[in-house]
Design a protein around this motif. Structure first.
Motif, PDB file in Angstrom:
ATOM      1  N   LEU A  53       0.714  -1.161  -0.003  1.00 55.51           N
ATOM      2  CA  LEU A  53       0.101  -0.036  -0.077  1.00 55.51           C
ATOM      3  C   LEU A  53       0.894   1.318  -0.079  1.00 55.51           C
ATOM      4  O   LEU A  53       0.539   2.179  -0.555  1.00 55.51           O
ATOM      5  N   LEU A  54       1.894   1.310   0.661  1.00 57.10           N
ATOM      6  CA  LEU A  54       2.921   2.293   0.819  1.00 57.10           C
ATOM      7  C   LEU A  54       3.448   2.514  -0.548  1.00 57.10           C
ATOM      8  O   LEU A  54       3.912   3.672  -0.968  1.00 57.10           O
ATOM      9  N   LEU A  55       4.081   1.407  -1.293  1.00 52.92           N
ATOM     10  CA  LEU A  55       4.471   1.470  -2.499  1.00 52.92           C
ATOM     11  C   LEU A  55       3.327   2.121  -3.597  1.00 52.92           C
ATOM     12  O   LEU A  55       3.769   2.940  -4.423  1.00 52.92           O
ATOM     13  N   GLY A  56       2.209   1.646  -3.283  1.00 51.29           N
ATOM     14  CA  GLY A  56       1.345   2.325  -4.325  1.00 51.29           C
ATOM     15  C   GLY A  56       1.143   3.618  -4.346  1.00 51.29           C
ATOM     16  O   GLY A  56       1.056   4.561  -5.156  1.00 51.29           O
ATOM     17  N   SER A  80      -3.601  -2.361  -4.291  1.00 58.66           N
ATOM     18  CA  SER A  80      -4.800  -2.570  -3.312  1.00 58.66           C
ATOM     19  C   SER A  80      -5.341  -4.027  -3.604  1.00 58.66           C
ATOM     20  O   SER A  80      -5.414  -4.752  -2.911  1.00 58.66           O
ATOM     21  N   PHE A  81      -5.274  -3.991  -4.961  1.00 64.19           N
ATOM     22  CA  PHE A  81      -6.018  -5.532  -5.697  1.00 64.19           C
ATOM     23  C   PHE A  81      -5.069  -6.366  -5.323  1.00 64.19           C
ATOM     24  O   PHE A  81      -5.412  -7.611  -4.828  1.00 64.19           O
ATOM     25  N   ILE A  82      -3.831  -6.145  -5.517  1.00 72.21           N
ATOM     26  CA  ILE A  82      -2.736  -7.186  -5.352  1.00 72.21           C
ATOM     27  C   ILE A  82      -2.978  -7.452  -3.686  1.00 72.21           C
ATOM     28  O   ILE A  82      -2.501  -8.997  -3.186  1.00 72.21           O
ATOM     29  N   VAL A  83      -3.178  -6.655  -2.863  1.00 72.11           N
ATOM     30  CA  VAL A  83      -3.032  -7.013  -1.412  1.00 72.11           C
ATOM     31  C   VAL A  83      -4.250  -7.963  -1.137  1.00 72.11           C
ATOM     32  O   VAL A  83      -4.195  -8.807  -0.329  1.00 72.11           O
ATOM     33  N   ALA A  84      -5.434  -7.502  -1.641  1.00 72.04           N
ATOM     34  CA  ALA A  84      -6.596  -8.593  -1.475  1.00 72.04           C
ATOM     35  C   ALA A  84      -6.336  -9.976  -1.879  1.00 72.04           C
ATOM     36  O   ALA A  84      -6.762 -10.889  -1.207  1.00 72.04           O
ATOM     37  N   LEU A  85      -5.502 -10.106  -3.162  1.00 64.97           N
ATOM     38  CA  LEU A  85      -5.121 -11.648  -3.827  1.00 64.97           C
ATOM     39  C   LEU A  85      -4.105 -12.124  -2.652  1.00 64.97           C
ATOM     40  O   LEU A  85      -4.509 -13.244  -2.298  1.00 64.97           O
ATOM     41  N   MET A  86      -3.271 -11.263  -2.153  1.00 63.91           N
ATOM     42  CA  MET A  86      -2.204 -12.045  -1.150  1.00 63.91           C
ATOM     43  C   MET A  86      -2.978 -12.357   0.302  1.00 63.91           C
ATOM     44  O   MET A  86      -2.820 -13.362   0.710  1.00 63.91           O
ATOM     45  N   LEU A  87      -4.071 -11.648   0.442  1.00 64.55           N
ATOM     46  CA  LEU A  87      -4.868 -11.787   1.634  1.00 64.55           C
ATOM     47  C   LEU A  87      -5.480 -13.308   1.533  1.00 64.55           C
ATOM     48  O   LEU A  87      -5.594 -14.127   2.399  1.00 64.55           O
ATOM     49  N   PHE A  88      -5.738 -13.531   0.363  1.00 63.46           N
ATOM     50  CA  PHE A  88      -6.809 -14.740   0.077  1.00 63.46           C
ATOM     51  C   PHE A  88      -5.843 -15.883  -0.079  1.00 63.46           C
ATOM     52  O   PHE A  88      -5.945 -16.843   0.455  1.00 63.46           O
ATOM     53  N   SER A  89      -4.652 -15.541  -0.860  1.00 59.39           N
ATOM     54  CA  SER A  89      -3.667 -16.975  -1.200  1.00 59.39           C
ATOM     55  C   SER A  89      -2.958 -16.988   0.065  1.00 59.39           C
ATOM     56  O   SER A  89      -2.739 -18.289   0.618  1.00 59.39           O
ATOM     57  N   LEU A  90      -2.178 -16.098   0.563  1.00 60.19           N
ATOM     58  CA  LEU A  90      -1.364 -16.449   1.790  1.00 60.19           C
ATOM     59  C   LEU A  90      -2.045 -16.626   3.078  1.00 60.19           C
ATOM     60  O   LEU A  90      -1.759 -17.460   3.981  1.00 60.19           O
ATOM     61  N   ILE A 204     -13.353 -14.663   3.528  1.00 57.40           N
ATOM     62  CA  ILE A 204     -14.425 -13.479   3.032  1.00 57.40           C
ATOM     63  C   ILE A 204     -14.076 -12.277   2.991  1.00 57.40           C
ATOM     64  O   ILE A 204     -14.599 -11.536   1.969  1.00 57.40           O
ATOM     65  N   ILE A 205     -13.067 -11.955   3.714  1.00 62.59           N
ATOM     66  CA  ILE A 205     -12.779 -10.575   3.721  1.00 62.59           C
ATOM     67  C   ILE A 205     -11.859 -10.303   2.582  1.00 62.59           C
ATOM     68  O   ILE A 205     -12.026  -9.251   1.796  1.00 62.59           O
ATOM     69  N   ALA A 206     -10.971 -11.246   2.047  1.00 63.16           N
ATOM     70  CA  ALA A 206     -10.399 -11.039   0.824  1.00 63.16           C
ATOM     71  C   ALA A 206     -11.506 -10.957  -0.356  1.00 63.16           C
ATOM     72  O   ALA A 206     -11.077 -10.188  -1.146  1.00 63.16           O
ATOM     73  N   ILE A 207     -12.434 -11.987  -0.419  1.00 61.96           N
ATOM     74  CA  ILE A 207     -13.333 -11.756  -1.407  1.00 61.96           C
ATOM     75  C   ILE A 207     -14.034 -10.407  -1.779  1.00 61.96           C
ATOM     76  O   ILE A 207     -14.246  -9.739  -2.783  1.00 61.96           O
ATOM     77  N   ILE A 208     -14.341  -9.730  -0.505  1.00 60.69           N
ATOM     78  CA  ILE A 208     -14.924  -8.238  -0.230  1.00 60.69           C
ATOM     79  C   ILE A 208     -14.060  -7.307  -0.867  1.00 60.69           C
ATOM     80  O   ILE A 208     -14.596  -6.483  -1.690  1.00 60.69           O
ATOM     81  N   LEU A 209     -12.805  -7.604  -0.499  1.00 56.23           N
ATOM     82  CA  LEU A 209     -11.784  -6.573  -1.026  1.00 56.23           C
ATOM     83  C   LEU A 209     -11.417  -6.822  -2.376  1.00 56.23           C
ATOM     84  O   LEU A 209     -11.249  -5.617  -3.291  1.00 56.23           O
ATOM     85  N   ILE A 210     -11.440  -7.919  -2.979  1.00 61.00           N
ATOM     86  CA  ILE A 210     -11.224  -8.206  -4.529  1.00 61.00           C
ATOM     87  C   ILE A 210     -12.249  -7.463  -5.251  1.00 61.00           C
ATOM     88  O   ILE A 210     -11.964  -6.812  -6.455  1.00 61.00           O
ATOM     89  N   ILE A 211     -13.667  -7.676  -4.702  1.00 65.19           N
ATOM     90  CA  ILE A 211     -14.567  -7.184  -5.617  1.00 65.19           C
ATOM     91  C   ILE A 211     -14.595  -5.515  -5.460  1.00 65.19           C
ATOM     92  O   ILE A 211     -14.859  -4.907  -6.629  1.00 65.19           O
TER      93      ILE A 211
END
Length: 305
Positions: A53-56, A80-90, A204-211
């Motif tokens: 997020l700081l990089l963005g 921020s989209f990458i963050v949501a994907l990382m939250l889901f995968s990792l 659940i949180i990751a899916i909300i953020l991804i959308i």
């Protein structure tokens, strides 16, 4: 959103999560708790996320180029989209895997009080981070509810940090419950169940953020309130009405407005130019994020039908 407010919340979350991740992983090495391991990976992912997020924020401040004439404001949406994907995968997928493994092959915990102590300290640190995010969000959310703020905010960082911190706090409660029930009942399977609950929560949180981040990345227009204000300000002075209008956020703090306007008939060239300039000034005064405005005078052909 003020960049400083978002940055303050991100840094608070980064510092808290880095410390928590180290403590949790130490607790996992001592206790062997799968909940602690899942929470360690969760906190490590959150720490990486805050860095992204700081990089963005940094890369979005680059000046416009010929290849990117509207600048790089959407970098903040991308990261921020990458963050949501990382939250889901990792976070989510790993926790689900580890939890299911521990349920099918439960292992007794060692030194569970160490895990409890670390989790209690982590809850305190996450509470501080969450409180900071709430206070910074209040500065820009206005009268909107929290869910409306997350859904409608054009600034991605604060909604991301808010949901991450909320998920982290609830995940810590799940981990504490899993470890506690394992100790009380003598059944280590509860530790695995707590881990699975953490995985479901993060998913659940990751899916909300991804959308939400996908919607911003694709491109969202002005809110209904801002759009009504823009149209009202355009349709004043020597502008009879707005024939056609499109709006688009090209960054969290920068909106593009393009419109065709029907002007009062019989204006001279200089009067047309002045009417356009006046319309732009009115819009910018009421909607400061409308920084790029392209207006085209046109004939109101609806009157000729």
């Amino acid at each position: 959103m003020s960049a400083g407010g978002g940055t303050k919340a991100i840094i608070a979350a980064l510092v808290a999560n880095a410390g928590i991740a180290a403590a949790k992983f130490t607790g996992f090495l001592i206790t062997g708790s799968s909940s602690m391991l899942a929470e360690s990976v969760h906190s490590l992912a959150d720490t990486s996320n805050q860095g992204l997020l700081l990089l963005g924020q940094k890369t979005s401040q680059r000046k416009a180029t010929r290849a990117h004439p509207f600048g790089f404001g959407r970098d903040r949406y991308f990261y921020s989209f990458i963050v949501a994907l990382m939250l889901f995968s990792l976070g989510s997928v790993f926790a689900l895997y580890e939890g299911i493994h521990k349920i099918s092959e439960p292992e007794p915990l060692t030194s569970p009080l160490v895990a409890v102590g670390i989790l209690v300290v982590a809850i305190g640190l996450e509470s501080y981070s969450f409180y900071t995010a709430i206070q910074e969000s209040k500065k820009i959310k206005g009268d909107a509810g929290w869910w409306a703020f997350i859904r409608q905010a054009k600034t991605p960082e604060l909604p991301v940090v808010l949901l991450e911190d909320a998920g982290a706090l609830l995940g810590l409660v799940f981990a504490l419950a899993g470890v506690g029930l394992s100790v009380v009942t003598g059944e280590p399977v509860w530790d695995g169940i707590g881990t699975v609950m953490i995985g479901v929560l993060l998913g659940i949180i990751a899916i909300i953020l991804i959308i939400e981040m996908k919607s911003l990345l694709i491109g969202e227009g002005a809110s209904e309130t801002d759009l009504d204000t823009i149209v009202d300000e355009l349709a004043a002075g020597k502008v009879e009405r707005v024939i056609h209008i499109r709006t688009l956020y090209i960054g969290p703090d920068e909106m593009l407005v393009a419109a065709k306007l029907a002007l009062v008939p019989g204006l001279e060239t200089g009067e047309v130019a002045q009417a356009i300039d006046d319309a732009e000034a009115r819009v910018r005064a009421k909607v400061p994020t409308a920084k790029l405005i392209y207006l085209e005078p046109d004939l109101d052909r609806s009157l000729a039908r």
